[in-house]
Design a protein around this motif. Structure first.
Motif, PDB file in Angstrom:
ATOM      1  N   ASP A  94       0.846  -1.203   0.000  1.00 51.70           N
ATOM      2  CA  ASP A  94       0.000   0.000   0.000  1.00 51.70           C
ATOM      3  C   ASP A  94       0.878   1.248   0.000  1.00 51.70           C
ATOM      4  OD1 ASP A  94      -2.531  -1.293   0.038  1.00 51.70           O
ATOM      5  OD2 ASP A  94      -2.285  -1.689   2.169  1.00 51.70           O
ATOM      6  N   LYS A 110       1.066   5.737  -3.349  1.00 50.71           N
ATOM      7  CA  LYS A 110       1.119   7.191  -3.153  1.00 50.71           C
ATOM      8  C   LYS A 110       2.549   7.627  -2.860  1.00 50.71           C
ATOM      9  CE  LYS A 110      -1.169  10.876  -0.477  1.00 50.71           C
ATOM     10  NZ  LYS A 110       0.019  11.592   0.033  1.00 50.71           N
ATOM     11  N   TYR A 161      -3.215   1.747  -5.822  1.00 51.25           N
ATOM     12  CA  TYR A 161      -3.492   3.079  -5.275  1.00 51.25           C
ATOM     13  C   TYR A 161      -4.475   3.841  -6.166  1.00 51.25           C
ATOM     14  CZ  TYR A 161      -2.443   8.035  -4.351  1.00 51.25           C
ATOM     15  OH  TYR A 161      -2.533   9.388  -4.104  1.00 51.25           O
TER      16      TYR A 161
END
Length: 240
Positions: free
Chosen positions: A78, A81, A168
């Motif tokens: 994750d 970003k 994302y």
């Protein structure tokens, strides 16, 4: 080629359709969108792949024993970003304040994109090569990036970063990787920017592919890209 293609799709465990070189690309796009809707209940996501020479080599690699797509999927993090933020910082860290303002710009108009185009011939507007529509059996659309491991050369993000970025972008925008050629990747974004500020999105696109601004805009400014993205449902990236 038919035997090679059957072997590849057998290993990838996916159904496919072939559109011959010279076909009207609108037929491919229509088939993609029909497959996109059908896949919601049938457990797959579609992807378009140009069967140029490199495309076949790439599919053979993806289906080979030395490549473990399940490991890539399991390793998805994750951190999409953060990857994009780091890439944007890397590409702009030498800019003076005025230079950065110049890159951002103040444009209010930009080209909207509503159609896939990476596999279209510039000569006649038809398919440049035979083209596949794959039904890839993935639960999550970002996993397409593991089945079709594009990246890791030129200025592409590597395959591991690519799948994290795709995750994302799906969670943020609802965008899915949709069309692939040797040097083009296109996303289908049915919700547009999904309420996200267009300049924020443009900076992420620039971090993902600087050529999207440096060679894909008239003014070479992020603001032009942002203005176009505000009304687009297809995202185009080309790595020269």
């Amino acid at each position: 080629m038919k035997e090679t293609l059957k072997k590849i799709t057998d290993v990838l465990q996916c159904k496919y359709s072939v559109f011959k070189k010279g076909t009207d690309p609108e037929l491919v796009e229509q088939a993609y969108k029909e497959a996109f809707e059908a896949g919601k209940t049938k457990g797959f996501y579609p992807a378009i792949v140009s069967m140029e020479e490199y495309g076949m080599e790439w599919l053979e690699y993806a289906a080979g024993e030395e490549y473990d797509k399940e490991q890539v999927i399991a390793g998805c993090k994750d951190n999409g970003k953060e990857i994009l933020e780091e890439r944007f910082k890397e590409y702009t860290e030498m800019y003076e304040e005025d230079d950065l303002k110049e890159l951002i710009g103040e444009e209010t108009q930009g080209e909207e994109n509503h159609h896939f185009c990476g596999y279209i011939s510039f000569r006649d507007g038809m398919l440049a090569e035979d083209t596949l529509l794959l039904e890839i059996p993935v639960k999550n659309p970002w996993e397409i990036a593991a089945y079709l491991p594009m990246g890791g050369w030129n200025e592409y993000p590597g395959p591991e970063d690519m799948i994290s970025i795709c995750k994302y972008w799906y969670e943020k925008y609802g965008a899915v990787p949709a069309a692939f050629t040797q040097d083009v990747m296109e996303f289908y974004a049915p919700f547009g920017l999904n309420g996200v500020d267009s300049m924020e999105a443009a900076k992420e696109h620039y971090a993902f592919c600087t050529d999207r601004v440096d060679q894909g805009t008239r003014t070479y400014k992020l603001s032009e890209l942002a203005a176009g993205l505000a009304g687009s449902d297809v995202w185009y990236f080309w790595w020269d």
